[in-house]
Design a protein around this motif. Sequence first.
Motif, short mmCIF file in Angstrom:
data_model
loop_
_atom_site.label_atom_id
_atom_site.label_comp_id
_atom_site.label_asym_id
_atom_site.label_seq_id
_atom_site.Cartn_x
_atom_site.Cartn_y
_atom_site.Cartn_z
N ALA A 112 0.83 -1.22 0.00
CA ALA A 112 0.00 0.00 0.00
C ALA A 112 0.86 1.26 0.00
CB ALA A 112 -0.92 -0.02 1.21
N GLY A 113 1.93 1.28 0.77
CA GLY A 113 2.78 2.47 0.84
C GLY A 113 3.54 2.70 -0.46
N ILE A 114 4.04 1.63 -1.03
CA ILE A 114 4.80 1.74 -2.28
C ILE A 114 3.91 2.29 -3.40
CG2 ILE A 114 5.95 0.37 -4.09
CD1 ILE A 114 7.04 -1.45 -1.85
N SER A 115 2.61 1.97 -3.34
CA SER A 115 1.72 2.39 -4.43
C SER A 115 1.59 3.91 -4.52
CB SER A 115 0.34 1.74 -4.28
OG SER A 115 -0.34 2.33 -3.19
N GLU A 116 2.06 4.64 -3.51
CA GLU A 116 2.02 6.11 -3.61
C GLU A 116 3.16 6.64 -4.48
OE1 GLU A 116 1.80 7.92 0.23
OE2 GLU A 116 -0.04 6.85 0.74
N LEU A 117 4.18 5.82 -4.68
CA LEU A 117 5.35 6.28 -5.43
C LEU A 117 5.56 5.50 -6.73
CD1 LEU A 117 7.88 6.40 -2.44
CD2 LEU A 117 6.83 8.37 -3.55
N ALA A 118 4.97 4.32 -6.80
CA ALA A 118 5.23 3.44 -7.94
C ALA A 118 3.92 2.77 -8.36
CB ALA A 118 6.24 2.36 -7.54
N SER B 163 -1.78 -3.61 2.85
CA SER B 163 -2.51 -3.65 1.58
C SER B 163 -3.76 -2.79 1.74
CB SER B 163 -2.88 -5.09 1.21
OG SER B 163 -3.69 -5.64 2.21
N PHE B 164 -4.53 -2.69 0.67
CA PHE B 164 -5.76 -1.90 0.73
C PHE B 164 -6.96 -2.80 0.92
CE2 PHE B 164 -3.14 1.19 -1.66
CZ PHE B 164 -3.38 2.31 -0.86
N ASN B 165 -7.90 -2.32 1.77
CA ASN B 165 -9.22 -2.93 1.82
C ASN B 165 -10.16 -1.79 1.47
OD1 ASN B 165 -11.52 -4.30 2.29
ND2 ASN B 165 -11.18 -4.63 4.49
N GLY B 166 -10.59 -1.72 0.21
CA GLY B 166 -11.27 -0.53 -0.27
C GLY B 166 -10.28 0.62 -0.20
N ASN B 167 -10.65 1.70 0.50
CA ASN B 167 -9.73 2.82 0.63
C ASN B 167 -8.87 2.74 1.88
OD1 ASN B 167 -10.39 4.15 -1.70
ND2 ASN B 167 -12.16 5.17 -0.75
N ASP B 168 -9.16 1.76 2.75
CA ASP B 168 -8.42 1.67 4.01
C ASP B 168 -7.12 0.91 3.83
OD1 ASP B 168 -10.45 2.94 5.31
OD2 ASP B 168 -11.43 1.08 5.98
N LYS C 128 2.14 -17.02 14.75
CA LYS C 128 0.88 -16.76 14.03
C LYS C 128 0.34 -15.37 14.36
CE LYS C 128 -1.28 -21.23 13.26
NZ LYS C 128 -0.64 -22.18 14.18
N TYR C 129 -0.23 -14.72 13.37
CA TYR C 129 -0.82 -13.40 13.60
C TYR C 129 -2.01 -13.23 12.67
CZ TYR C 129 2.02 -12.63 9.48
OH TYR C 129 2.58 -12.76 8.23
N GLU C 130 -2.86 -12.25 13.02
CA GLU C 130 -4.02 -11.98 12.17
C GLU C 130 -3.70 -10.86 11.18
OE1 GLU C 130 -7.47 -11.22 14.56
OE2 GLU C 130 -7.18 -13.07 15.70
N LYS C 131 -4.43 -10.86 10.08
CA LYS C 131 -4.24 -9.81 9.07
C LYS C 131 -5.52 -8.99 8.93
CE LYS C 131 -1.25 -12.73 6.24
NZ LYS C 131 -1.05 -13.33 4.93
N GLY C 132 -5.45 -7.95 8.12
CA GLY C 132 -6.65 -7.19 7.78
C GLY C 132 -7.05 -6.16 8.81
N LYS C 133 -6.14 -5.81 9.73
CA LYS C 133 -6.46 -4.80 10.75
C LYS C 133 -6.25 -3.40 10.16
CE LYS C 133 -6.68 -8.11 13.81
NZ LYS C 133 -8.02 -8.65 14.08
N PRO C 134 -7.27 -2.54 10.26
CA PRO C 134 -7.10 -1.17 9.73
C PRO C 134 -6.01 -0.41 10.49
CG PRO C 134 -9.41 -1.68 10.18
CD PRO C 134 -8.62 -2.80 10.77
#
Length: 424
Positions: free
Chosen positions: A35-41, A368-373, A341-347
């Motif tokens: 998600a962060g990289i997508s602001e530059l590339a 990563s993005f979940n919609g705009n989040d 083990k860890y959970e994913k998808g936390k805003p």
Amino acid sequence: MRVLVVGGGGREHAIVWKISSSRQVDKIYCAPGNAGISELAECVEINPNDFDAILDFVKYEWIDLTIVGPEEPLSRGIVDAFEKEGRRVLGPNSLGARIESSKSFSKDFMRRYGIPTAEYKVFSSYIEAGDYVRLKGLPLVIKADGLAAGKGVFIAETEKEAMDALRLIMKEKAFGAAGDKVVVEQCLRGEEASFMAFTDGKTIVPMASSQDHKRAFDGDKGPNTGGMGAYSPAPVVTDALEAVIMETVMKRTLKGFSSEGINYKGILYAGLMIQDGRPHVLEFNCRMGDPEAQPVLSRLDTDLVDIAVAITGGRLGEIDIRWKDDASVCVVLASGGYPGKYEKGKPIKGLEEVKSLKDVTVFHAGTSFNGNDVVTSGGRVLGVTATGKDISGAKDRAYEAIGKIHFEGMHYRKDIAQRALRRT
Ligand code: AMP
Ligand code: GLY
């Protein structure tokens, strides 16, 4: 110039961030990015290990330079595939990458070329490895031979811990085929440092020194991770020690490669233990460290694209590589449970607010993005990196920024760079 960066972690975000300031660069792609990289590339959903797909993309998009971040595609031969097609790529070929992908190869290589390292023995039999453990006595270090994302190394203080590690690696195959062999080695005590260098196979130029924090919890407790934070410079690496490291480790390694007919190009990283003022190699990596790349590239004052082009053209000796006097500190924010083990998808909250802070850059790793989040999608989530005139200032700024960021389960070490501060 059109550049593709392969990978999608904090190191690759730092590479993309650095080359985004290059005047020569018109367009950056990253496969797969985050998600962060997508602001530059422009992020493209290509698996870094699918070389046919990557090469098709490089041809179709007229990419001039590809920079490979992680070890896995390097060890699987991405550079060999590019070179066969005459495409410019930064990184060693698969023969060179064995220095990281096989610890037994790496240890035998060090022995052949007189590179200082801990005494060791390699085993493919669980029973023989166990006998050796009992013969040698503890403490010992047990390492899976192959790649294990920094998690295949166990410091065994007791026989039970050693046998548990051998069982996990060799019998339960917790790291798959990476555990077909193990290295059992002497346990060194001292202070660790990460020493990275650029090389074109002939010339080798040190990068700014750094140190990472491998253990999960404060006070260097808990299991090993990929790295929970890093800082640069590392005061343990004095100018005098740097000269010794260059002579006894880096140049000998390069000479070893060339004696074996390997043209090693890209980044060579030596993980060192400084014991009684002398360096010993714990491991070699064939790429930049993660998170070390974040603070180190924050201090690079030369265009990384110039360096990459010089390396691929065999002209590194012609370039003047400069570093900023500033210090830099990176603190990793991890998902609760990592490295288990860890959970994913936390805003993730607070990223916008932190953008306005001076001298702070938040490098994304597992996002990563979940919609705009922006949500968590990996074990290491963010690398909050700050620069300052010294380590203390940089560290304070990084922790100040962290105070504004939050996601459920967020875990980070509160003592990043303490070791450097104790020395000053
Ligand atoms: P490696 O992946 O081989 O660098 O090992 C990961 C971590 O384990 C290192 O950063 C050290 O903290 C520790 N380690 C590895 N080898 C040794 C050793 N021979 N003695 C003491 N600690 C070690
Ligand atoms: N931070 C250690 C590594 O990248 O291997």
